[in-house]
Design an enzyme around this catalytic site. Structure first.
Site, PDB file in Angstrom:
ATOM      1  N   LYS A  74       0.804  -1.228   0.000  1.00  0.00           N
ATOM      2  CA  LYS A  74       0.000   0.000   0.000  1.00  0.00           C
ATOM      3  C   LYS A  74       0.840   1.284   0.000  1.00  0.00           C
ATOM      4  O   LYS A  74       0.410   2.290  -0.558  1.00  0.00           O
ATOM      5  CB  LYS A  74      -0.962   0.020   1.200  1.00  0.00           C
ATOM      6  CG  LYS A  74      -2.110  -0.970   1.069  1.00  0.00           C
ATOM      7  CD  LYS A  74      -3.092  -0.808   2.230  1.00  0.00           C
ATOM      8  CE  LYS A  74      -4.185  -1.843   2.173  1.00  0.00           C
ATOM      9  NZ  LYS A  74      -5.193  -1.652   3.236  1.00  0.00           N
ATOM     10  N   ASP A 110      -9.992   3.052   2.344  1.00  0.00           N
ATOM     11  CA  ASP A 110     -10.157   2.466   3.689  1.00  0.00           C
ATOM     12  C   ASP A 110     -10.696   3.525   4.647  1.00  0.00           C
ATOM     13  O   ASP A 110     -11.599   3.257   5.445  1.00  0.00           O
ATOM     14  CB  ASP A 110      -8.813   1.967   4.243  1.00  0.00           C
ATOM     15  CG  ASP A 110      -8.329   0.716   3.541  1.00  0.00           C
ATOM     16  OD1 ASP A 110      -9.171  -0.099   3.121  1.00  0.00           O
ATOM     17  OD2 ASP A 110      -7.095   0.549   3.405  1.00  0.00           O
TER      18      ASP A 110
END
Ligand code: ATR
Length: 290
Positions: A74, A110
């Site tokens: 990420k 997220d």
């Protein structure tokens, strides 16, 4: 869409991670594409660190519509993108890439996914006293969005330096004080006596260690809302203990669906079918258990 119906105009999406074998995102997104009859497919790609630059170049050359990026890429993926959304840049993590005419733009869904899920559950986090267990990547996304909404945060982590580093990043970005504490029984007790929401962002309690729990159950006092971002098992021991005491709980499946729904919207421009996505995740997790 059935597999026999794939043509040159089918749009490609996927997930890149290491490992990726147990990801339920393909089941979730393909169910959503099918439900809305969209000409899209979503595939999992196991990509090691060395192959990440090549994989991202491939997204561009093969003209994928977009991909999700998961552990451990990420942050590492950021230098290979053309543009990065401000929130993702602040968090330092991208979990969704959108390809617009071969320009790759990185997002973090997220964080807004987590917020959206709270609001759907009728929880307004502003001014709430919130205890976050863990200080890794997932904790950072959640802490940033909550700090932005005016929550009062305490971060508890096994290694205190990491909690302090995250608290420092929040102070730097939002000019907001955050308490950082070492994760031990004494600090947990003091923190939970004065918290309205508890969020577990650590991997403690995740399959196959489903009996593990960081919080002694007697500390789960009435009035506390308990959130666990682990989705396998959907009900961690922490959530089982919280439910036993009649507390409001939110599980990781809801968060997974919430971040997926925002990615789905970025790729297709359509509203995501939340219920279909959630039942696809539940089915996939069950199949994985059997
Ligand atoms: P992610 O990006 O999913 O958040 P991570 O960056 O590896 O993953 O962070 C994992 C988190 O779980 C960390 O906060 C870690 O604590 P440390 O920073 O002290 O390592 C926490 N964690 C993992 N196993 C743990 C355990 N057995 N007890 C307490 N915390 C644990």
């Amino acid at each position: 869409m059935r597999i026999e119906e794939i043509t040159a105009s089918t749009r490609l999406c996927g997930i890149i991670g290491d490992p990726v074998e147990h990801s339920v995102s393909p089941a979730m997104h393909n169910a959503a594409f099918s439900h809305l009859n969209l000409n899209y497919v979503y595939l999992p790609f196991h990509v090691s660190k060395e192959n990440l630059p090549g994989a991202i170049a491939g997204i561009r050359s093969l003209n994928f519509k977009g991909v999700n990026i998961t552990v451990p890429h990420k942050s590492a993926v950021i230098p290979y993108l053309d543009e990065i959304d401000t929130l993702a840049e602040g968090i330092g993590a991208v979990n969704t890439i959108v390809n617009e005419n071969r320009i790759l733009r990185g997002y973090n869904t997220d964080a807004p996914g987590f917020l959206h899920m709270l609001l759907l559950e009728g929880i307004d986090p502003s001014q709430k006293k919130i205890a976050i267990l863990g200080a890794g990547g997932a904790a950072k996304a959640i802490a940033f969005i909550l700090a932005d909404k005016g929550s009062r945060l305490t971060i508890l982590n096994r290694h205190l330096e990491r909690a302090e580093k995250l608290a420092g990043a929040i102070l730097h970005t939002f000019r907001k004080d955050v308490v950082a504490r070492e994760l031990n029984e004494k600090n947990l007790r003091v923190t939970l006596e004065d918290s309205e929401i508890l969020i577990n962002t650590t991997s403690v309690g995740m399959f196959p260690h489903s009996t593990e729990i960081l919080v002694p159950p007697d500390m789960l006092r009435s009035g506390l809302t308990v959130i666990d971002i682990i989705y396998n098992p959907p009900k961690t021991r922490l959530l089982v203990e919280a439910e036993k005491r009649g507390l409001k709980t939110i599980n990781g499946v809801d968060m997974l669906v919430a971040q997926g729904a925002i990615a789905f919207n970025l790729w297709t421009g359509k509203e995501a079918p939340l219920l279909e996505m959630k039942s696809a995740v539940t089915r996939a997790l069950k199949a994985y258990e059997d």
